[in-house]
Each structure stands twice: as C-alpha cells, then as structure tokens.
Design a protein around this motif. Structure first.
Motif, short mmCIF file in Angstrom:
data_model
loop_
_atom_site.label_atom_id
_atom_site.label_comp_id
_atom_site.label_asym_id
_atom_site.label_seq_id
_atom_site.Cartn_x
_atom_site.Cartn_y
_atom_site.Cartn_z
N SER A 47 0.85 -1.20 0.00
CA SER A 47 0.00 0.00 0.00
C SER A 47 0.88 1.25 0.00
CB SER A 47 -0.92 0.03 1.22
OG SER A 47 -1.75 -1.11 1.19
N GLU A 48 1.99 1.20 0.76
CA GLU A 48 2.91 2.34 0.80
C GLU A 48 3.57 2.52 -0.59
OE1 GLU A 48 3.69 4.90 2.46
OE2 GLU A 48 5.52 5.34 1.31
N LEU A 49 3.97 1.40 -1.21
CA LEU A 49 4.59 1.51 -2.55
C LEU A 49 3.57 2.06 -3.55
CD1 LEU A 49 6.67 -1.79 -2.53
CD2 LEU A 49 7.60 0.53 -2.89
N PHE A 50 2.29 1.65 -3.40
CA PHE A 50 1.28 2.18 -4.32
C PHE A 50 1.11 3.69 -4.13
CE2 PHE A 50 -3.07 3.31 -5.56
CZ PHE A 50 -2.89 3.18 -6.93
N ARG A 55 2.49 9.20 -6.90
CA ARG A 55 3.19 10.49 -6.96
C ARG A 55 4.29 10.52 -8.03
NH1 ARG A 55 2.54 9.78 -1.24
NH2 ARG A 55 4.64 8.97 -1.01
N LEU A 56 4.45 9.41 -8.79
CA LEU A 56 5.50 9.36 -9.81
C LEU A 56 5.16 10.27 -10.99
CD1 LEU A 56 6.06 5.49 -10.02
CD2 LEU A 56 7.73 7.17 -9.19
N PRO A 57 6.19 10.91 -11.58
CA PRO A 57 5.88 11.77 -12.74
C PRO A 57 5.26 10.99 -13.90
CG PRO A 57 8.28 11.54 -12.41
CD PRO A 57 7.62 10.95 -11.20
N GLU A 58 5.64 9.72 -14.06
CA GLU A 58 5.12 8.94 -15.21
C GLU A 58 3.70 8.44 -14.98
OE1 GLU A 58 7.90 8.18 -13.46
OE2 GLU A 58 9.49 7.38 -14.75
N TYR A 205 3.26 2.89 -21.35
CA TYR A 205 4.41 2.05 -21.01
C TYR A 205 5.23 2.62 -19.83
CZ TYR A 205 8.52 -0.86 -21.47
OH TYR A 205 9.55 -1.71 -21.18
N PRO A 206 5.67 3.90 -19.90
CA PRO A 206 6.43 4.42 -18.76
C PRO A 206 5.62 4.51 -17.47
CG PRO A 206 6.25 6.08 -20.52
CD PRO A 206 5.60 4.84 -21.02
N ALA A 212 12.29 5.15 -11.76
CA ALA A 212 12.82 4.96 -10.39
C ALA A 212 12.63 3.51 -9.90
CB ALA A 212 12.14 5.93 -9.44
N GLY A 213 11.89 2.71 -10.65
CA GLY A 213 11.73 1.29 -10.28
C GLY A 213 10.73 1.05 -9.15
N VAL A 214 9.86 2.02 -8.88
CA VAL A 214 8.90 1.83 -7.78
C VAL A 214 7.86 0.77 -8.17
CG1 VAL A 214 7.24 2.97 -6.25
CG2 VAL A 214 9.21 4.25 -7.11
N THR A 215 7.40 0.80 -9.43
CA THR A 215 6.41 -0.20 -9.86
C THR A 215 7.02 -1.60 -9.82
OG1 THR A 215 5.50 1.51 -11.29
CG2 THR A 215 4.70 -0.73 -11.64
#
Ligand code: AVI
Length: 323
Positions: A47-50, A55-58, A205-206, A212-215
């Motif tokens: 949930s924290e990663l989601f 908040r990711l720019p992509e 795609y992005p 940043a590899g969060v997904t």
C-alpha cells in the motif's frame, strides 16, 4: 498435504484471510500461464509503494483524476444533491473522497475496505476534519456482497469508486462488481466512478515501467509477502518486473519473469520455472468512453454525465441506477 492442512501445521497464526491467500496462491501458481491475484499487492508495504506510485511523474492517473474532480466538482455536486450517504468502495487515502465531501452536502460517509485497522484510522482523521459528518466504516471485501449500516438505510446512496480500480477487474468481474454495487446501494442510487482511458503506448508504457523502479518493487513485493506470510522461498533477485500493453485486449499486463531455471517452494508445493517463464500479476484495463458506457448500461446503470481532462487521459462518470 492439502493447503488447509499445511496452513494449520504452520507456526504462523492462520486466520480466514491468509488461508484464502494460501489457497489462491497455490491455485494460481499452478495455472498455465502462472498468475497471482492483484488484490494481494496491498499489504502495508504494498500500500505504501502504491502511494509512492501515485506520486511518480510517469503515473498520470491519480493526478489527472484529481484535476477532473477539482475542476468539475461543482457540476458533480449539482447532479448529486444533498443528504445522501457516500459509499466508497475500497477506501485508500481519502484525498479524493474529501474533494466530494467538501463540495456536496452528504448525510454520511461509509468507507468500505478489507483492512479494518487502516479504515478506522482514516475514519478518525475524517471525523476530526468533518465534525458534522457521520462516518460509518465497514470492514468488508467489496468484491463480494456486504450489508450497509442500518444508520444509512433511509438515505439515498452515492457509490464512489475512484482510481480506475475497475480496470484491475477482468471484464466479467467488472460487470459483476457494477451489478453488485447496484444491489448494495439500492433503488435510485448514483455512482461516481473514475475510469482510465485508452491512449498511446508511449504514455502507458512508462506509467507502468517507471524510471525509479517503484512499480517493479510494488510488483515484486507480492513475492516478498508470499515468503513472509506463507513461508515461501522466492528469490526476489531471480524475478524481473515487466509491464506490456496488450492492445488487442486493451490492457496493461504486469508480469514477473523468472530469469533462470528455478524451483520455488510454497507451503510444501514445488513450482518449477523455466528461464523467461512469467507470472501474470495484474491487468489494468483501459476503456474508451463508449466501451465504459456500454458496460454500465449492461449492468443496470444509466450514464448521466462524464468528464475528461484536456488530453483525454482519464474519465470520471456519474451513473444512476436504471429502475
Ligand atoms: C490500483 N490500480 C488502478 C493501479 C493501476 O494503474 O492499475 C495499480 C497499479 N499497478 C501498477 N501501477 C499501479
């Protein structure tokens, strides 16, 4: 040993929820192609990663939906009227609900979520900020039938399902959810729902393969959860995140790809992977306005009005029950 017996023999305390988790994991990893249900992404770490993904720019969906809700909030509230109970299916961060609660004169707010602790914390925060609002949290799996609190029985109901969570359902599950929501909310109900739209692959795609590899960490976290909660021995370094756009099926697919030949043990079962073999962990369906309207009509809802952002990335719809 069957999954139940193995679960009971484990030193961990197995309640109903992780017994279901154990069953689903054993069944789904045994399928070809192998899969895992996206509903298991959301433990505390997931949930924290989601939240970080949003908040990711992509990752455009969250901020775009917020823009639509901010820009068209007064039109939405004019359609809704006052005195209704707002029933939110899956209450994550309450930022979006707050936008509606600020604008519309709701008689009550009913957040529904499987995680009771998280739900109660959110409900307490809302009570502080909206002292006149009655908040009745319901700890339930909103993908199955559940009962609304007696206290809202006499109020008209407005369902709220933001974030394009509908897109994580297979088409038959999306129909099932909308039908069930209509039954739960009752006659003369409305629904405010956020739906992600089909768009160029160069944007999609992005959004699901962020720099940043969060997904990737979000995707891999489900293996971490299997290791921790079910005593699995997944080697996280031997699986790679990949998201692809399946144009024919209008969906982003997230996969975890085995980088080598390996055997993984979960609850006494062995699962052997070939190099390159995938576990399909999530589909995120993208709709056109027409395809979503047809889905709504086919499940007992009449589309009243919809809004998109200027670039037609995302959509918010107000539906009313077809009685
Ligand atoms: C929650 N859901 C709508 C997100 C989506 O876009 O399908 C989950 C997600 N998966 C990867 N990034 C975000």
């Amino acid at each position: 040993m069957n999954v139940h017996a193995t679960a009971l023999a484990e030193p961990h305390r197995f309640d109903e929820q992780n017994t279901a988790f154990a069953h689903d994991v054993i069944d789904d990893l045994g399928q070809r192609p192998r899969r895992l249900s996206p509903k298991y992404f959301y433990d505390a770490a997931g949930s924290e990663l989601f939240e970080q993904i949003t908040r990711l720019p992509e990752y455009y969906p969250t901020r775009t939906e917020l823009t639509i809700l901010r820009e068209h909030g007064s039109e939405i509230s004019a359609l809704i009227g006052s005195g209704a109970a707002l029933v939110e299916f899956g209450a994550g961060a309450t930022t979006k609900a707050r936008l509606l609660l600020n604008r519309c004169g709701f008689g009550a707010y009913v957040p529904v979520d499987i995680s009771g602790d998280f739900l109660n914390a959110q409900a307490d925060a809302l009570r502080q900020d909206f002292p006149d609002l009655n908040v009745y949290p319901v700890a339930a799996d909103f993908t199955a039938p559940f009962a609304l609190p007696e206290a809202v029985a006499a109020m008209p109901k407005v369902g709220f399902f933001p974030g394009s969570t509908l897109g994580n359902f297979e088409p038959h599950e999306a129909s099932g959810f909308l039908r069930r929501a209509r039954d739960i909310l009752g006659r003369n109900a409305q629904m405010v729902i956020g739906v992600d739209l089909e768009k160029d692959e160069r944007v999609l795609y992005p959004a699901y393969n962020d720099a940043a590899g969060v997904t990737a960490r979000f995707n891999l976290n489900v293996l971490c959860r299997i290791n921790r909660e079910l005593g699995g021995d997944f080697d996280l370094a031997a699986f790679t995140h990949r998201a692809i756009y399946n144009r024919d099926r209008h969906r982003i697919e997230m996969h975890l790809i085995s980088s080598k030949a390996q055997t993984v043990n979960v609850l006494g079962r062995n699962f052997s992977f070939r190099p390159g073999e995938t576990i399909h962990t999530e589909s995120s369906y993208k709709y056109s306005l027409e395809r979503f309207a047809a889905l709504a009509r086919g499940t007992g809802w009449t589309p009243l009005k919809s809004w998109t952002d200027a670039a037609s990335m995302f959509s918010v719809h107000v539906l009313v029950t077809t009685d």
